[in-house]
Design an enzyme around this catalytic site. Structure first.
Site, PDB file in Angstrom:
ATOM      1  N   GLY A  40      -6.119   8.256  -8.453  1.00 30.13           N
ATOM      2  CA  GLY A  40      -5.949   7.261  -7.437  1.00 30.13           C
ATOM      3  C   GLY A  40      -7.557   6.955  -7.047  1.00 30.13           C
ATOM      4  N   SER A  68       4.326   6.440 -12.918  1.00 36.16           N
ATOM      5  CA  SER A  68       4.245   6.499 -11.688  1.00 36.16           C
ATOM      6  C   SER A  68       2.990   6.253 -11.112  1.00 36.16           C
ATOM      7  CB  SER A  68       5.197   7.383 -10.883  1.00 36.16           C
ATOM      8  OG  SER A  68       4.502   8.458 -10.966  1.00 36.16           O
ATOM      9  N   ASN A  69       1.944   6.503 -12.015  1.00 38.65           N
ATOM     10  CA  ASN A  69       0.737   6.543 -11.545  1.00 38.65           C
ATOM     11  C   ASN A  69      -0.016   5.170 -11.554  1.00 38.65           C
ATOM     12  OD1 ASN A  69      -0.305   9.213 -13.925  1.00 38.65           O
ATOM     13  ND2 ASN A  69       0.423   9.118 -11.623  1.00 38.65           N
ATOM     14  N   LEU A  70       0.823   4.174 -12.266  1.00 39.17           N
ATOM     15  CA  LEU A  70       0.010   2.883 -12.433  1.00 39.17           C
ATOM     16  C   LEU A  70       0.190   1.957 -11.363  1.00 39.17           C
ATOM     17  CD1 LEU A  70       1.805   1.908 -15.942  1.00 39.17           C
ATOM     18  CD2 LEU A  70      -0.356   3.112 -15.493  1.00 39.17           C
ATOM     19  N   ARG A  72      -1.529   2.641  -8.313  1.00 40.81           N
ATOM     20  CA  ARG A  72      -2.699   3.037  -7.932  1.00 40.81           C
ATOM     21  C   ARG A  72      -3.928   3.392  -8.810  1.00 40.81           C
ATOM     22  NH1 ARG A  72       0.528   6.539  -7.557  1.00 40.81           N
ATOM     23  NH2 ARG A  72      -0.033   8.650  -8.060  1.00 40.81           N
ATOM     24  N   LYS A  85      -5.330  11.578 -19.449  1.00 39.89           N
ATOM     25  CA  LYS A  85      -6.078  10.609 -18.569  1.00 39.89           C
ATOM     26  C   LYS A  85      -7.558  10.496 -18.962  1.00 39.89           C
ATOM     27  CE  LYS A  85      -3.236  10.873 -14.449  1.00 39.89           C
ATOM     28  NZ  LYS A  85      -3.094  11.035 -13.001  1.00 39.89           N
ATOM     29  N   CYS A 188       0.978  13.240  -1.874  1.00 43.24           N
ATOM     30  CA  CYS A 188       1.460  11.942  -2.343  1.00 43.24           C
ATOM     31  C   CYS A 188       2.683  11.865  -3.180  1.00 43.24           C
ATOM     32  CB  CYS A 188       0.318  11.322  -2.909  1.00 43.24           C
ATOM     33  SG  CYS A 188      -1.130  10.820  -2.046  1.00 43.24           S
ATOM     34  N   CYS A 339      17.040  17.815  -3.414  1.00 43.34           N
ATOM     35  CA  CYS A 339      16.056  16.550  -2.759  1.00 43.34           C
ATOM     36  C   CYS A 339      15.562  15.915  -4.066  1.00 43.34           C
ATOM     37  CB  CYS A 339      15.237  17.216  -1.840  1.00 43.34           C
ATOM     38  SG  CYS A 339      14.045  18.313  -2.707  1.00 43.34           S
TER      39      CYS A 339
END
Ligand SMILES: [Zn+2]
Length: 381
Positions: A40, A68-70, A72, A85, A188, A339
């Protein structure tokens, strides 16, 4: 160090700024920066530094791009999911400015390699998302006398500073001598983050790097900038160097890199099945499929998360309400708690055990593992 005609055209909006000019742009071109992390924060940092014509840009990241990175991490696109990456970053950064020399380090930064990674660069920028790497980066920069351009983000809040004891300012340890207890501050991934927030903090870090490079303005040395996106407010704290600081103080006790996982209280993950307080998602499925086993499954996530994804037939009892509501559970009943990833359910196990519950276990990997290994129709978030 000269600029060719293409570069003069490319950087013309810098060149006509009196504070930058040709001399400043040449200084930017002669500066090398190492960015720790291409997530991010690393996305806007490296993209703006490449666009600005930084001479050499190193990136360190061992991770691959996750869907789920996209939200930000704008260095990476949907086509990059599952790619390293660093590879994806290289492609984007080359597309922005082929004049920049890129160095890709597809490794995890550790106490063993940090000094060698950082040594060749002029400036280091902290785009990490965890405490061990943040302390590691700080200590390595102090030892090598490199400015450490710091930023961190969480939910709607971020902070930035420039740590440079060799230029008279404090270091990260002067500000935070001790890491928070392990597991106390959610990541995060657990706590969430507004996608644009790392864009704002990362741009502040990139601005500070460019100012250090062309040598004008007042750097964030000795100042901590705090930002709240919900309130849309900036605040500033004065930071002082701590003469007792173990790494940059007058009598440092840390003169080489240490074990940062241990320093931050992170215990190595035990082998699968080695933790007697944990069960697998397969065991959770067995408990749900066979009520005769007499094991009840309880979800300890928060209601917002339950709304996003849940396992059919599993009731919700949020960890945050457990201290008031645990009497709804039967201390002699056998329970499996889950959880999102297995951290909070372990906290719930420890809490309930203190209340006298005997037959209680945490589901390793949580609903994320359930979605991966048992039922793909349960969305991952
Ligand atoms: Zn210090």
């Amino acid at each position: 160090m000269e600029l060719n005609n293409d570069e003069i055209r490319r950087y013309s909006r810098h060149l006509i700024l009196p504070e930058v000019g040709l001399a400043g742009q040449k200084k930017i071109k002669s500066t090398s920066v190492l960015c720790i992390g291409t997530g991010g924060l690393g996305s806007p940092i490296t993209m703006y530094l490449a666009a600005a014509g930084i001479g050499k840009l190193g990136v360190v990241d061992f991770d691959t791009v996750d869907y789920s990175n996209l939200q930000r991490q704008i260095l990476h696109t949907e086509a990059d999911v599952d790619r390293p990456k660093t590879e994806s970053a290289e492609e984007t950064l080359r597309g922005i400015n082929p004049n920049v020399e890129l160095a890709l380090h597809n490794v995890r930064i550790t106490s063993e390699n940090a000094l060698d990674l950082i040594r060749p660069y002029d400036i280091v920028v902290d785009g990490t998302d965890n405490f061990p790497t943040r302390y590691l980066t700080n200590d390595a920069c102090v030892l090598l006398k490199k400015p450490n351009v710091y930023g961190s983000i969480f939910r709607f809040e971020g902070q930035a500073s420039v740590f440079a004891p060799h230029l008279g300012g404090p270091c990260y340890r002067c500000l935070y001598p001790e890491p928070p207890p392990a597991g106390m501050v959610p990541s995060c991934a657990e706590g969430g983050v507004l996608g644009v927030l790392p864009g704002i903090i990362g741009c502040i870090q990139a601005t500070e790097i460019l100012k250090l490079a062309f040598g004008k303005g007042s750097p964030l040395i000795g100042r901590l900038l705090l930002f709240n996106a919900l309130e849309m407010k900036f605040r500033e704290l004065k930071l002082r160097r701590d003469p007792q600081c173990p790494v940059c103080g007058e009598h440092p006790s840390i003169t080489g890199l240490i074990d940062y996982e241990q320093f931050c209280g992170i215990v190595p993950e035990p082998e699968l099945g080695a933790n007697p307080d944990e069960v697998t998602v397969q065991e959770m499925k067995k408990a749900l499929d066979h009520p005769a086993l007499g094991i009840k499954v309880v979800d300890v996530r928060e209601p917002d998360e339950y709304e996003i994804a849940r396992v059919q037939g599993v009731p919700l009892l949020p960890l945050s309400e457990l201290p008031q509501r645990f009497t709804e559970l039967d201390p002699n009943q056998q329970y499996y708690l889950h959880c999102k990833g297995g951290v909070r359910s372990m906290k719930a196990v420890n809490f309930l055990r203190q209340q006298g519950f005997k037959y209680i276990k945490s589901v390793k990997g949580g609903i994320a593992a359930w979605s991966e290994e048992i039922d793909r129709s349960v969305p991952k978030y």
